[in-house]
Write a protein that holds these residues in place. Structure first.
Motif, short mmCIF file in Angstrom:
data_model
loop_
_atom_site.label_atom_id
_atom_site.label_comp_id
_atom_site.label_asym_id
_atom_site.label_seq_id
_atom_site.Cartn_x
_atom_site.Cartn_y
_atom_site.Cartn_z
N PHE A 108 0.86 -1.17 0.00
CA PHE A 108 0.00 0.00 0.00
C PHE A 108 0.90 1.22 0.00
O PHE A 108 1.69 1.42 0.92
CB PHE A 108 -0.91 0.03 1.23
N GLY A 109 0.78 2.04 -1.04
CA GLY A 109 1.55 3.27 -1.13
C GLY A 109 0.62 4.46 -1.22
O GLY A 109 -0.36 4.43 -1.98
N SER A 110 0.90 5.50 -0.45
CA SER A 110 0.06 6.69 -0.46
C SER A 110 0.86 7.90 -0.89
O SER A 110 2.04 8.04 -0.55
CB SER A 110 -0.54 6.94 0.93
N SER A 111 0.23 8.79 -1.66
CA SER A 111 0.86 10.01 -2.17
C SER A 111 2.10 9.64 -2.98
O SER A 111 2.01 8.79 -3.87
CB SER A 111 1.19 10.96 -1.02
N GLY A 112 3.26 10.24 -2.68
CA GLY A 112 4.46 9.85 -3.40
C GLY A 112 4.80 8.39 -3.22
O GLY A 112 5.42 7.76 -4.09
N GLY A 113 4.38 7.81 -2.09
CA GLY A 113 4.56 6.37 -1.90
C GLY A 113 3.73 5.56 -2.89
O GLY A 113 4.09 4.43 -3.23
N GLY A 114 2.61 6.13 -3.35
CA GLY A 114 1.84 5.48 -4.40
C GLY A 114 2.62 5.42 -5.70
O GLY A 114 2.52 4.44 -6.45
N ILE A 115 3.39 6.47 -5.97
CA ILE A 115 4.25 6.47 -7.15
C ILE A 115 5.31 5.39 -7.02
O ILE A 115 5.57 4.62 -7.95
CB ILE A 115 4.90 7.85 -7.35
N THR A 116 5.94 5.31 -5.84
CA THR A 116 6.94 4.28 -5.59
C THR A 116 6.34 2.89 -5.77
O THR A 116 6.95 2.00 -6.38
CB THR A 116 7.50 4.42 -4.16
N ALA A 117 5.14 2.68 -5.24
CA ALA A 117 4.50 1.37 -5.33
C ALA A 117 4.20 1.00 -6.78
O ALA A 117 4.38 -0.16 -7.18
CB ALA A 117 3.21 1.36 -4.51
N LEU A 118 3.74 1.96 -7.58
CA LEU A 118 3.48 1.69 -8.99
C LEU A 118 4.77 1.34 -9.72
O LEU A 118 4.81 0.41 -10.55
CB LEU A 118 2.82 2.90 -9.64
N GLU A 119 5.84 2.07 -9.42
CA GLU A 119 7.12 1.79 -10.07
C GLU A 119 7.65 0.42 -9.65
O GLU A 119 8.23 -0.31 -10.47
CB GLU A 119 8.13 2.87 -9.72
N LEU A 120 7.45 0.05 -8.39
CA LEU A 120 7.85 -1.29 -7.95
C LEU A 120 7.09 -2.35 -8.74
O LEU A 120 7.69 -3.34 -9.18
CB LEU A 120 7.56 -1.45 -6.45
N ALA A 121 5.78 -2.15 -8.94
CA ALA A 121 4.99 -3.12 -9.69
C ALA A 121 5.47 -3.22 -11.14
O ALA A 121 5.47 -4.30 -11.73
CB ALA A 121 3.52 -2.74 -9.65
N ALA A 122 5.88 -2.08 -11.71
CA ALA A 122 6.33 -2.06 -13.10
C ALA A 122 7.71 -2.69 -13.27
O ALA A 122 7.98 -3.33 -14.29
CB ALA A 122 6.34 -0.63 -13.63
N THR A 123 8.58 -2.52 -12.28
CA THR A 123 9.98 -2.95 -12.45
C THR A 123 10.33 -4.21 -11.68
O THR A 123 11.31 -4.88 -12.02
CB THR A 123 10.93 -1.81 -12.00
N HIS A 124 9.55 -4.55 -10.66
CA HIS A 124 9.79 -5.77 -9.87
C HIS A 124 8.47 -6.51 -9.67
O HIS A 124 8.08 -6.79 -8.52
CB HIS A 124 10.41 -5.42 -8.51
N PRO A 125 7.76 -6.86 -10.74
CA PRO A 125 6.43 -7.45 -10.58
C PRO A 125 6.44 -8.77 -9.82
O PRO A 125 5.44 -9.15 -9.20
CB PRO A 125 5.96 -7.64 -12.03
N GLU A 126 7.58 -9.47 -9.85
CA GLU A 126 7.66 -10.76 -9.15
C GLU A 126 7.61 -10.60 -7.64
O GLU A 126 7.35 -11.58 -6.92
CB GLU A 126 8.96 -11.48 -9.56
#
Length: 279
Positions: A108-126
């Motif tokens: 769960f990422g909120s605000s800028g953490g939401g950006i981090t969480a999306l990038e994690l899903a895009a680059t480290h989906p495993e």
């Protein structure tokens, strides 16, 4: 990895242990509490302390990971004047998750953490099972992105000319972050608050101007606050969900709907988050 003892959250019997992890240009701080499937809570520029009321509600059913992004809380940087970088923050979170579990985790990422969480899903989906990105302020997804770009540049210019508090006042005015009716007046900023505010200002452009790559199908949900219709982050949440074809879930409150000091209700928010994770 180094560890230091910590206390327990109110009403909890588990001991909270603070860990540190070396990363290029930083020493990362994180905590692990509770038991069950791993759920990481991440913000930016807000450090882990902002999630404690929510963590208290979730730790009975989850192993909750609280992480201070580099340059905030207890996570240090070699060069604290270096602007935040989305890819670096996602790599940091990847390192923290790898230190905690070898299995895919909920995030769960909120605000800028939401950006981090999306990038994690895009680059480290495993490494992810379900990602809930709550109000990511990705202004480049808006049809008036140029206006927001200019507003961010104005905040940074005011920061250089008049200092941090003047810049933050302008930022709040620009983005519709007036406190909800009845919310208590915020206390004076602590040293940790000032560091986080500085990271926010330095990240205008590098964070808010980011565009996310391809996201894993069925693993990402966008959250938006029920009070956020007029806020910039409400608009960006809807725009990101529409462009990437992601489910949009309404959460209680506004941008800080999980924190009582921001008019939020952590109990109701935790219920909504559990439902989003089960989608």
């Amino acid at each position: 990895m180094r560890s230091a003892g910590g206390g327990s959250l109110p009403g909890m019997t588990q001991q909270t242990i603070r860990h540190t992890l070396d990363a290029p240009g930083a020493v990362l701080s994180y905590e692990v509490l509770g038991s069950g499937p791993v759920l990481a809570l991440i913000g930016h520029p807000m450090p882990a302390d902002g999630f404690r009321p929510l963590a208290e509600q979730l730790a009975g059913a989850h192993t909750v990971v609280l992480h201070d992004p580099r340059g905030t809380g207890d996570s240090t940087m070699t060069d604290p004047t270096e602007p935040p970088d989305v890819a670096t923050l996602a790599d940091d979170l990847s390192r923290v998750l790898a230190a905690v579990t070898s299995e895919p985790a909920d995030v769960f990422g909120s605000s800028g953490g939401g950006i981090t969480a999306l990038e994690l899903a895009a680059t480290h989906p495993e490494q992810v099972r379900t990602v809930v990105a709550h109000e990511p302020p990705l202004v480049e997804y808006l049809d008036d992105a140029a206006v927001h770009r200019a507003a961010g540049e104005q905040v940074q210019r005011l920061y250089r000319e008049q200092g941090l508090m003047a810049a933050m006042a302008l930022f709040a005015q620009q983005n519709g972050f007036a406190p909800p009716p009845g919310a208590p007046a915020p206390p004076p900023p602590s040293e940790a608050d000032l560091r986080s505010m500085t990271r926010l200002v330095l990240g205008m452009g590098t964070m808010t101007g980011h565009r996310v790559g391809e996201l894993p199908a069925g693993q990402v949900v966008i959250g938006v606050g029920a009070w956020s219709d007029q806020a910039t982050t409400g608009r960006t949440s809807r725009a990101v969900a529409a462009e990437h074809g992601l489910p949009l879930v309404t959460f209680p409150g506004g941008h800080g709907g999980f924190h009582p000091d921001q008019g939020g209700d952590p109990v109701a928010f935790a219920v909504a988050l559990e439902e989003a994770l089960r989608r």
